[in-house]
Design a protein around this motif. Structure first.
Motif, mmCIF file in Angstrom:
data_model
loop_
_atom_site.group_PDB
_atom_site.id
_atom_site.type_symbol
_atom_site.label_atom_id
_atom_site.label_comp_id
_atom_site.label_asym_id
_atom_site.label_seq_id
_atom_site.Cartn_x
_atom_site.Cartn_y
_atom_site.Cartn_z
ATOM 1 N N LEU A 1 -5.506 0.609 -11.136
ATOM 2 C CA LEU A 1 -5.025 0.839 -9.783
ATOM 3 C C LEU A 1 -4.045 2.002 -9.871
ATOM 4 N N TYR A 2 -4.327 3.058 -9.115
ATOM 5 C CA TYR A 2 -3.500 4.264 -9.116
ATOM 6 C C TYR A 2 -2.928 4.462 -7.720
ATOM 7 N N PHE A 3 -1.707 4.948 -7.649
ATOM 8 C CA PHE A 3 -1.148 5.325 -6.359
ATOM 9 C C PHE A 3 -0.253 6.553 -6.524
ATOM 10 N N ASN A 4 -0.135 7.291 -5.446
ATOM 11 C CA ASN A 4 0.926 8.296 -5.369
ATOM 12 C C ASN A 4 1.356 8.409 -3.919
ATOM 13 N N ASP A 5 2.491 9.011 -3.706
ATOM 14 C CA ASP A 5 3.053 9.062 -2.360
ATOM 15 C C ASP A 5 2.675 10.316 -1.576
ATOM 16 N N PHE B 1 3.342 -0.594 -0.835
ATOM 17 C CA PHE B 1 2.733 0.702 -0.548
ATOM 18 C C PHE B 1 2.744 0.943 0.955
ATOM 19 N N ILE B 2 3.003 2.175 1.328
ATOM 20 C CA ILE B 2 3.061 2.578 2.731
ATOM 21 C C ILE B 2 1.720 3.213 3.111
ATOM 22 N N SER B 3 1.392 3.183 4.387
ATOM 23 C CA SER B 3 0.068 3.605 4.858
ATOM 24 C C SER B 3 -0.275 5.051 4.515
ATOM 25 N N HIS B 4 0.701 5.916 4.331
ATOM 26 C CA HIS B 4 0.375 7.316 4.031
ATOM 27 C C HIS B 4 0.221 7.577 2.527
ATOM 28 N N TYR B 5 0.377 6.567 1.687
ATOM 29 C CA TYR B 5 0.175 6.730 0.244
ATOM 30 C C TYR B 5 -1.307 6.905 -0.066
ATOM 31 N N TYR B 6 -1.584 7.423 -1.231
ATOM 32 C CA TYR B 6 -2.950 7.494 -1.760
ATOM 33 C C TYR B 6 -3.110 6.351 -2.760
ATOM 34 N N VAL B 7 -4.199 5.604 -2.643
ATOM 35 C CA VAL B 7 -4.499 4.496 -3.551
ATOM 36 C C VAL B 7 -5.931 4.635 -4.044
ATOM 37 N N GLU B 8 -6.143 4.324 -5.296
ATOM 38 C CA GLU B 8 -7.486 4.330 -5.869
ATOM 39 C C GLU B 8 -7.627 3.100 -6.766
ATOM 40 N N LEU B 9 -8.628 2.272 -6.456
ATOM 41 C CA LEU B 9 -8.943 1.098 -7.262
ATOM 42 C C LEU B 9 -10.234 1.386 -8.001
ATOM 43 N N ARG B 10 -10.202 1.199 -9.330
ATOM 44 C CA ARG B 10 -11.381 1.496 -10.161
ATOM 45 C C ARG B 10 -11.690 0.284 -11.018
ATOM 46 N N HIS C 1 -4.562 14.015 -6.202
ATOM 47 C CA HIS C 1 -3.679 14.700 -7.155
ATOM 48 C C HIS C 1 -2.391 15.045 -6.419
ATOM 49 N N GLY C 2 -1.300 14.662 -6.986
ATOM 50 C CA GLY C 2 -0.033 14.952 -6.345
ATOM 51 C C GLY C 2 0.932 13.813 -6.538
ATOM 52 N N GLY C 3 1.865 13.763 -5.685
ATOM 53 C CA GLY C 3 2.936 12.788 -5.758
ATOM 54 C C GLY C 3 4.235 13.524 -5.585
ATOM 55 N N PHE C 4 4.846 13.369 -4.425
ATOM 56 C CA PHE C 4 6.097 14.076 -4.160
ATOM 57 C C PHE C 4 7.228 13.490 -4.992
ATOM 58 N N GLU C 5 7.353 12.169 -4.945
ATOM 59 C CA GLU C 5 8.421 11.502 -5.678
ATOM 60 C C GLU C 5 7.890 10.516 -6.699
ATOM 61 N N SER C 6 6.691 9.987 -6.450
ATOM 62 C CA SER C 6 6.216 8.970 -7.386
ATOM 63 C C SER C 6 4.693 8.913 -7.449
ATOM 64 N N ALA C 7 4.240 8.581 -8.632
ATOM 65 C CA ALA C 7 2.833 8.300 -8.907
ATOM 66 C C ALA C 7 2.840 7.295 -10.050
ATOM 67 N N MET C 8 1.882 6.383 -10.033
ATOM 68 C CA MET C 8 1.855 5.335 -11.056
ATOM 69 C C MET C 8 0.444 4.792 -11.168
ATOM 70 N N LEU D 1 4.994 -1.266 -6.510
ATOM 71 C CA LEU D 1 4.078 -2.374 -6.240
ATOM 72 C C LEU D 1 4.878 -3.671 -6.346
ATOM 73 N N GLN D 2 4.788 -4.514 -5.306
ATOM 74 C CA GLN D 2 5.628 -5.701 -5.260
ATOM 75 C C GLN D 2 4.850 -7.005 -5.431
ATOM 76 N N LYS D 3 3.552 -6.916 -5.669
ATOM 77 C CA LYS D 3 2.738 -8.111 -5.862
ATOM 78 C C LYS D 3 1.756 -7.821 -6.983
ATOM 79 N N TRP D 4 1.529 -8.802 -7.859
ATOM 80 C CA TRP D 4 0.755 -8.547 -9.066
ATOM 81 C C TRP D 4 -0.563 -9.302 -9.135
ATOM 82 N N SER D 5 -0.859 -10.182 -8.176
ATOM 83 C CA SER D 5 -2.166 -10.860 -8.171
ATOM 84 C C SER D 5 -2.648 -11.016 -6.731
ATOM 85 N N TYR D 6 -3.980 -10.916 -6.569
ATOM 86 C CA TYR D 6 -4.600 -10.887 -5.250
ATOM 87 C C TYR D 6 -5.826 -11.786 -5.243
#
Length: 158
Positions: free
Chosen positions: A41-45, A145-154, A50-57, A86-91
């Motif tokens: 699971l990848y995200f950036n703000d 995660f906020i709605s304007h973030y980028y998320v990728e689940l692989r 590709h990018g991330g102003f303040e954070s990517a993880m 990320l504030q939750k670890w299981s879904y």
């Protein structure tokens, strides 16, 4: 007296049928194959891949499903910067279906489709993965995660 006997016979018959149906359901569930898939699971703000102003993880994920239901577990890596976004670890997973072309499921009740990607042209790393990315998957499925973030689940298709 006959009414009591009929009632007892009827109740016994109903109980036998109910127990039989429950037993068949349990046996059917137990005989269903379980499936485990690993991925990330990848995200950036920045809102783009590709990018991330303040954070990517990026975190590792494991999906365990059986009979269409299961659990997606995100594994945090201690000590990484921005790990706390990320504030939750299981879904909870429901409606899981997999084919050669895609995975369809609901993550905590949110419908998600991951398309099979034979040749990853975004990262050149995730060939043969099932992938869903913003805008096809909402970042807000994942608390923190906020709605304007980028998320990728692989999830690996191997």
């Amino acid at each position: 007296m006959e009414t009591k006997t009929k009632l007892i016979v009827t109740m016994t018959l109903v109980a036998v049928i109910a127990i039989s149906l429950i037993t068949v359901g349990i046996i059917t569930y137990v005989n269903q194959p379980s499936l485990t898939l690993a991925g990330s699971l990848y995200f950036n703000d920045s809102g783009e891949h590709h990018g991330g102003f303040e954070s990517a993880m990026q975190w590792n994920v494991t999906l365990n499903v059986k009979a269409g239901f299961g659990l997606l577990v995100v594994t945090p890596e201690p000590g990484y910067m921005n790990n706390d976004r990320l504030q939750k670890w299981s879904y909870q997973i429901s409606g899981f279906q997999i084919s050669e072309e895609q995975i369809v499921m609901a993550i905590d009740g949110h419908p998600v489709v991951l398309e099979f990607v034979e040749n990853d042209t975004i990262w050149n790393t995730y060939d043969n993965h099932y992938i869903s990315a913003t805008p096809d998957i909402s970042p807000t499925i994942f608390p923190g995660f906020i709605s304007h973030y980028y998320v990728e689940l692989r999830l690996s298709g191997n």
